[in-house]
Design a protein around this motif. Sequence first.
Motif, mmCIF file in Angstrom:
data_model
loop_
_atom_site.group_PDB
_atom_site.id
_atom_site.type_symbol
_atom_site.label_atom_id
_atom_site.label_comp_id
_atom_site.label_asym_id
_atom_site.label_seq_id
_atom_site.Cartn_x
_atom_site.Cartn_y
_atom_site.Cartn_z
ATOM 1 N N GLY A 77 0.948 -1.215 0.105
ATOM 2 C CA GLY A 77 0.068 0.052 0.048
ATOM 3 C C GLY A 77 0.790 1.174 -0.079
ATOM 4 O O GLY A 77 0.413 2.327 -0.438
ATOM 5 N N LEU A 78 1.988 1.273 0.366
ATOM 6 C CA LEU A 78 2.965 2.228 0.295
ATOM 7 C C LEU A 78 3.539 2.878 -0.854
ATOM 8 O O LEU A 78 3.940 3.674 -1.356
ATOM 9 C CB LEU A 78 4.095 2.089 1.203
ATOM 10 N N LEU A 79 3.355 1.653 -2.067
ATOM 11 C CA LEU A 79 3.609 2.116 -3.322
ATOM 12 C C LEU A 79 2.446 2.610 -4.129
ATOM 13 O O LEU A 79 2.769 2.879 -5.313
ATOM 14 C CB LEU A 79 4.319 0.726 -3.966
ATOM 15 N N PHE A 80 1.349 2.500 -3.659
ATOM 16 C CA PHE A 80 0.195 2.783 -4.563
ATOM 17 C C PHE A 80 -0.591 3.826 -3.958
ATOM 18 O O PHE A 80 -0.271 4.026 -2.754
ATOM 19 C CB PHE A 80 -0.856 1.507 -4.810
ATOM 20 N N ASP A 81 -1.595 4.232 -4.606
ATOM 21 C CA ASP A 81 -2.620 5.231 -3.970
ATOM 22 C C ASP A 81 -3.389 4.618 -3.093
ATOM 23 O O ASP A 81 -4.167 3.606 -3.270
ATOM 24 C CB ASP A 81 -3.525 5.928 -4.827
ATOM 25 N N ILE A 82 -3.367 4.792 -1.684
ATOM 26 C CA ILE A 82 -3.808 3.972 -0.713
ATOM 27 C C ILE A 82 -5.516 3.766 -0.624
ATOM 28 O O ILE A 82 -5.741 2.595 -0.483
ATOM 29 C CB ILE A 82 -3.562 4.517 0.671
ATOM 30 N N ASP A 83 -5.985 4.964 -1.028
ATOM 31 C CA ASP A 83 -7.364 4.942 -0.981
ATOM 32 C C ASP A 83 -8.037 3.856 -2.334
ATOM 33 O O ASP A 83 -8.655 2.991 -1.891
ATOM 34 C CB ASP A 83 -8.052 6.289 -1.254
ATOM 35 N N THR A 84 -7.470 4.134 -3.134
ATOM 36 C CA THR A 84 -7.823 3.143 -4.554
ATOM 37 C C THR A 84 -7.336 1.649 -4.463
ATOM 38 O O THR A 84 -7.861 0.778 -4.436
ATOM 39 C CB THR A 84 -7.011 3.769 -5.752
ATOM 40 N N TYR A 85 -6.153 1.587 -3.538
ATOM 41 C CA TYR A 85 -5.388 0.385 -3.446
ATOM 42 C C TYR A 85 -6.426 -0.449 -2.434
ATOM 43 O O TYR A 85 -6.827 -1.597 -2.715
ATOM 44 C CB TYR A 85 -4.096 0.430 -2.792
ATOM 45 N N LEU A 86 -6.695 0.032 -1.336
ATOM 46 C CA LEU A 86 -7.616 -0.696 -0.348
ATOM 47 C C LEU A 86 -8.930 -0.680 -0.863
ATOM 48 O O LEU A 86 -9.748 -1.817 -0.585
ATOM 49 C CB LEU A 86 -8.006 0.386 1.013
ATOM 50 N N LEU A 87 -9.619 0.210 -1.624
ATOM 51 C CA LEU A 87 -10.890 -0.077 -2.234
ATOM 52 C C LEU A 87 -10.839 -1.424 -3.152
ATOM 53 O O LEU A 87 -12.040 -2.192 -2.980
ATOM 54 C CB LEU A 87 -11.333 1.171 -3.033
ATOM 55 N N VAL A 88 -9.940 -1.438 -4.189
ATOM 56 C CA VAL A 88 -9.751 -2.584 -4.984
ATOM 57 C C VAL A 88 -9.765 -4.005 -3.920
ATOM 58 O O VAL A 88 -10.520 -4.886 -4.359
ATOM 59 C CB VAL A 88 -8.653 -2.482 -5.918
ATOM 60 N N LEU A 89 -9.142 -4.050 -3.135
ATOM 61 C CA LEU A 89 -9.050 -5.076 -2.256
ATOM 62 C C LEU A 89 -10.201 -5.459 -1.583
ATOM 63 O O LEU A 89 -10.517 -6.651 -1.268
ATOM 64 C CB LEU A 89 -7.747 -4.855 -1.093
ATOM 65 N N ARG A 90 -10.863 -4.419 -1.271
ATOM 66 C CA ARG A 90 -12.008 -4.856 -0.532
ATOM 67 C C ARG A 90 -13.193 -5.291 -1.526
ATOM 68 O O ARG A 90 -14.142 -5.981 -1.171
ATOM 69 C CB ARG A 90 -12.578 -3.516 0.272
ATOM 70 N N LEU A 91 -13.166 -4.853 -2.651
ATOM 71 C CA LEU A 91 -13.949 -4.991 -3.794
ATOM 72 C C LEU A 91 -13.805 -6.657 -4.033
ATOM 73 O O LEU A 91 -14.874 -7.685 -4.242
ATOM 74 C CB LEU A 91 -14.132 -4.161 -5.042
ATOM 75 N N ILE A 92 -12.620 -7.114 -4.124
ATOM 76 C CA ILE A 92 -12.020 -8.406 -4.451
ATOM 77 C C ILE A 92 -12.681 -9.269 -3.314
ATOM 78 O O ILE A 92 -13.444 -10.335 -3.505
ATOM 79 C CB ILE A 92 -10.566 -8.573 -4.641
ATOM 80 N N ALA A 93 -12.445 -8.670 -1.804
ATOM 81 C CA ALA A 93 -12.845 -9.677 -0.810
ATOM 82 C C ALA A 93 -14.215 -9.853 -0.861
ATOM 83 O O ALA A 93 -14.826 -10.765 -0.487
ATOM 84 C CB ALA A 93 -12.177 -8.898 0.405
ATOM 85 N N ALA A 94 -15.037 -8.712 -1.168
ATOM 86 C CA ALA A 94 -16.621 -8.942 -1.044
ATOM 87 C C ALA A 94 -16.903 -10.004 -2.004
ATOM 88 O O ALA A 94 -17.787 -10.527 -2.050
ATOM 89 C CB ALA A 94 -17.013 -7.595 -1.557
#
Length: 230
Positions: A77-94
């Motif tokens: 997450g330090l290498l990417f836009d943290i908001d977009t990064y977490l959002l993508v991870l949460r959508l995949i997890a959902a």
Amino acid sequence: MTDYSYTAAFIVGLMGAGHCMGMCGGIVGAFSQQLPKVQRGSLLAHRLQFLLAYNLGRISSYGIAGALVGGSASMLGLLFDIDTYLLVLRLIAAIMMIITGLYIAQIWAGVVQIERLGQWIWRFLSPIANKLLPIQTPFKASIAGLIWGWLPCGLVYSTLTWAVASNSAQNGALIMLCFGLGTLPALLSAGLAADLLNRWVRSKWVKWLSGAALVAFGCHTLYIGFSQLN
């Protein structure tokens, strides 16, 4: 999503009893029959000691895996836009939560195909695990559980996506520990030859309601994720 993930992870572990029995039940039953002989009066306590040691090792391996993937996600997450990064991870997890719910409800078994991802790991660990048989001490049982916890399992891998989305080593470990605790009753009953719990969790209505709950958690998470896109 974290609070839901703890609850959902426990439900997946508990309601995935049939899958757990198929993956690990034979292993547990086999080494239960190979335990050192004791007097009949102390047989139950003796067997329970070994089974608890085995499952402690197995659940520990889930916690380690959760910490690894959650911590790795945090560092990435330090290498990417943290908001977009977490959002993508949460959508995949959902999405994975919905797919797992469909599996628990016995509507679609697509999650099982994910097990192929871990075959290469098990090819390396399997010879080591086989060398531990027969299990003769609780310590040896815990080591066996620690190794067998890496057995390829679609439910484990699906839950690991939630650990990744937690973006934290601590939360990732806790999510996987909740999953492991959910699997504990089924595998303890396998070793103790008690099938009452297994009949309950295999009930069609119990499976359907549990699967529906997971799908609802997943849909709620998707809704929040898409709302954040706007």
